[in-house]
Scaffold this active site. Structure first.
Site: not given
Ligand code: NOJ
Length: 457
Positions: A175, A363
């Site tokens: 991200e 994710e």
């Molecule tokens: C995005 C991130 O990659 C991760 O580190 C984070 O904990 C989750 N989404 C939830 O916010």
């Protein structure tokens, strides 16, 4: 007690035999052991040590103690039928100062994790950079300094040479929009820098590193499956008028297009966001070419959608996100709307890029308030969230869209960055007082789903 199959009748097998199912994690959020042996501090150690930066001033010094408990956690994954484990490498555990001397203990730790995964029948999926830049490099300007290209290339080379014989699935960055936007524009994540003059060079250098990392892996790791991951949210105009539509386009370009398009050779979306033209002074001759890499897969990370309206007061993009809590919709504790069609829409959207070969949901998940009652955690909201989003992934698959895997965020509850330990995203509950793990109902269900079994909860 209810038979959850009454409401949800899919099984993992319905997604096809080659569909990849797993769980995702990140080093700083789970490992702890922040200063063991010669490990150097990262920007998150530094940022979270300053008062007021995180919820209740919490930090990842101990987190889930995965560093010490990796065997227990991997064995629990195995027991839960999880076959793919995504984790990240901590750059400052491998190179305490970010460059120079390699920590043999750091390399040994990741060798142990990788070997234990393989021995337990789990395939490792490794992210090279999940936000924890070595603090020593931040002191030299971090992502704003173009030298990061060389620092990152050296780090990736070390990882590829040490782990590439056993690790075949790689993700270069996690991200980049979030770590540059929250970390170098808004200052709400590490390293807490603000403003366009920090944000724009960081964006460009992350774009260059994204492609450079891919090239190094391609050269050094035989039969590698190389990807990188992007945060993405469906963007909907708040009202159906011209100004809100324009605001939504700008937010969409910023949140969904900024990093993938240069990697596909499409350049930055500056026709939609003119202020992005100010990135030009950081662009050197040949950089457009250097930004391109043919990834084997794109990891998309989707949780929610955003509604966006025109706002005269927001500088540069004149667009404002309307908080979900103000919209009378179902939300998670992150104040993210529960809106299952968004994952389908994002899959469809990324399918629209002809250069994208494969898509993996690297994710998806949700944080809700969990309660332990008589030793169990009946997290029915998370359970129904996962099922509803999976139905949408299945719809995409059925329609023949590219989508080849799904990783739940996340395995155990962990350190949720600036929000500390308050949001719990795990399939497995962690009692942070004693590091005890309790598989939640969502975890029991996911395990049965993967094992293609019915379950009564
Ligand atoms: C995005 C991130 O990659 C991760 O580190 C984070 O904990 C989750 N989404 C939830 O916010």
């Amino acid at each position: 007690m209810s038979n959850i199959s009454d409401h949800f009748n899919l099984q993992a097998g319905d997604f096809g035999d080659s569909f990849v199912w797993g769980v995702s994690t990140a080093a700083y959020q789970i490992e702890g052991a922040h200063d063991i042996h010669d490990k150097g501090p990262s920007i998150w150690d530094e940022f979270s040590s300053k008062k007021g930066n995180t919820y209740k001033n919490q930090n990842g010094k101990e987190a889930c103690e995965f560093y010490h408990k990796y065997q227990e956690d991997i064995l629990l994954m195995k027991k839960m039928n999880i076959k793919h484990f995504r984790f990240s490498l901590s750059w400052s555990r491998i190179l305490p100062k970010g460059i120079g001397t390699i920590s043999t203990q750091g390399i040994e730790f990741y060798n142990n994790v990788i070997n234990f995964c393989l021995k337990s029948g789990l395939t490792p999926w490794v992210t090279l950079y999940h936000w924890d830049l070595p603090h020593a490099l931040e002191e030299k300007g971090g992502w704003t300094n173009r030298d990061i290209l060389g620092w990152f290339e050296d780090y990736v080379t070390i990882c590829a040479k040490n782990f590439g014989d056993r690790v075949k699935n790689w993700m270069v960055l996690n991200e980049p929009m979030v770590f540059t936007g929250a970390g170098y524009f808004l200052g709400v994540h590490a390293p807490g820098k603000k403003g366009l003059r920090n944000f724009l060079p960081s964006v460009h250098h992350a774009v260059l590193c994204q492609a450079a990392g891919g090239r190094i892996l391609r050269n050094l790791v035989s039969s590698a499956n190389i990807g990188t991951t992007f945060s993405c949210s469906q963007i909907t105009p708040y009202r159906n008028n011209r100004r809100d539509h324009r605001a939504a386009d700008k937010a969409d370009a910023m949140l969904n297009r900024l990093f993938i398009e240069p990697s596909l050779g499409m350049g930055y979306p500056w026709e939609t966001i003119p202020v992005l033209k100010q990135i030009k002074p950081y662009i050197m001759p040949e950089d457009a070419k250097r930004s391109v890499f043919e990834f084997d897969f794109i990891g998309i990370q989707n949780y929610t959608r955003e509604k966006v309206r025109h706002s005269f007061f927001v500088p540069y993009i004149k667009a404002r996100i309307i908080k979900a809590s103000r919209r009378k919709v179902r939300t998670t504790v992150m104040d993210w709307e529960v809106y299952p069609p968004c994952i389908y829409n994002m899959i469809k959207r990324f399918n629209g890029y002809p250069g994208v070969k494969k898509i993996i949901i690297t994710e998806n998940g949700s944080a809700f308030i969990d309660k332990i009652e008589e030793g169990t955690v009946y997290d029915k909201e998370r359970l129904s969230y996962l099922q509803a989003y999976l139905k949408q992934v299945h719809k995409a698959k059925r329609e023949g869209l590219k989508v080849d895997g799904y990783f739940v965020w996340t395995f155990t509850d962990n350190f949720e960055w600036a929000d500390g330990y308050f949001p719990r995203f795990g399939l497995v509950y962690v009692d942070f007082k004693n590091q005890q793990r309790i598989v939640k109902s969502s975890g029991k269900w996911f395990s049965a789903f993967l094992g293609c079994k019915k379950i009564y909860l």
